[in-house]
Design a protein around this motif. Structure first.
Motif, mmCIF file in Angstrom:
data_model
loop_
_atom_site.group_PDB
_atom_site.id
_atom_site.type_symbol
_atom_site.label_atom_id
_atom_site.label_comp_id
_atom_site.label_asym_id
_atom_site.label_seq_id
_atom_site.Cartn_x
_atom_site.Cartn_y
_atom_site.Cartn_z
ATOM 1 N N SER A 85 0.812 -1.210 0.000
ATOM 2 C CA SER A 85 0.000 0.000 0.000
ATOM 3 C C SER A 85 0.851 1.268 0.000
ATOM 4 O O SER A 85 0.324 2.370 0.049
ATOM 5 C CB SER A 85 -0.921 0.007 1.218
ATOM 6 N N ALA A 86 2.171 1.126 -0.096
ATOM 7 C CA ALA A 86 3.058 2.286 -0.049
ATOM 8 C C ALA A 86 2.914 3.146 -1.299
ATOM 9 O O ALA A 86 2.715 2.648 -2.401
ATOM 10 C CB ALA A 86 4.508 1.831 0.094
ATOM 11 N N THR A 87 3.012 4.453 -1.101
ATOM 12 C CA THR A 87 3.066 5.400 -2.209
ATOM 13 C C THR A 87 4.503 5.871 -2.317
ATOM 14 O O THR A 87 5.111 6.277 -1.326
ATOM 15 C CB THR A 87 2.137 6.599 -1.966
ATOM 16 N N GLY B 240 7.101 8.544 -3.880
ATOM 17 C CA GLY B 240 7.230 9.865 -4.488
ATOM 18 C C GLY B 240 8.538 9.947 -5.246
ATOM 19 O O GLY B 240 9.587 9.603 -4.704
ATOM 20 N N LEU C 76 5.957 1.044 -9.903
ATOM 21 C CA LEU C 76 4.623 0.700 -10.414
ATOM 22 C C LEU C 76 4.523 -0.784 -10.728
ATOM 23 O O LEU C 76 3.517 -1.426 -10.405
ATOM 24 C CB LEU C 76 4.315 1.515 -11.673
ATOM 25 N N HIS D 22 3.168 -0.561 -6.420
ATOM 26 C CA HIS D 22 3.058 0.643 -5.598
ATOM 27 C C HIS D 22 2.390 1.768 -6.380
ATOM 28 O O HIS D 22 2.470 1.825 -7.601
ATOM 29 C CB HIS D 22 4.444 1.107 -5.136
ATOM 30 N N ARG D 23 1.761 2.667 -5.659
ATOM 31 C CA ARG D 23 1.235 3.893 -6.247
ATOM 32 C C ARG D 23 2.416 4.851 -6.349
ATOM 33 O O ARG D 23 3.266 4.896 -5.464
ATOM 34 C CB ARG D 23 0.157 4.471 -5.335
ATOM 35 N N VAL D 24 2.470 5.641 -7.425
ATOM 36 C CA VAL D 24 3.605 6.544 -7.635
ATOM 37 C C VAL D 24 3.114 7.957 -7.899
ATOM 38 O O VAL D 24 2.195 8.173 -8.686
ATOM 39 C CB VAL D 24 4.479 6.068 -8.822
ATOM 40 N N LEU D 25 3.747 8.905 -7.224
ATOM 41 C CA LEU D 25 3.545 10.326 -7.491
ATOM 42 C C LEU D 25 4.834 10.819 -8.135
ATOM 43 O O LEU D 25 5.899 10.776 -7.519
ATOM 44 C CB LEU D 25 3.266 11.098 -6.209
ATOM 45 N N ALA E 166 -2.049 3.538 -11.461
ATOM 46 C CA ALA E 166 -1.454 3.933 -10.174
ATOM 47 C C ALA E 166 -0.453 5.074 -10.306
ATOM 48 O O ALA E 166 0.105 5.516 -9.314
ATOM 49 C CB ALA E 166 -0.787 2.714 -9.519
#
Length: 79
Positions: free
Chosen positions: A11-13, A15, A31, A35-38, A78
């Motif tokens: 669940s880690a994002t 950055g 990704l 992971h979600r990526v900003l 994501a």
């Protein structure tokens, strides 16, 4: 003092600052691992180009069997 490994939960994002070659690669790997990526950069065009490059890399991962179609689609969403 050595290098310590860091483990991220699913669940880690992540950055990523900078959408050049290195930032694009880091975002792609994160990704692909779920992971979600900003992703950010001072130049909006760089972010757009990075998103296109990452999407293409994820499609190649699916074609080569490194990711399932579902995982590839989820990774693209994501970002």
């Amino acid at each position: 003092m050595g290098v310590q490994a860091m483990t991220l939960g699913k669940s880690a994002t992540v950055g990523v600052i900078g959408a050049g070659a290195m930032g694009t690669g880091i975002a792609h790997v994160a990704l692909a691992r779920g992971h979600r990526v900003l992703l950010t950069d001072a130049n909006a065009d760089s972010v757009d180009a990075a998103q296109e490059a990452i999407a293409a890399a994820l499609r190649r991962d699916v074609e080569k069997g490194r990711l399932t179609k579902g995982a590839g689609a989820a990774a693209e969403k994501a970002l």
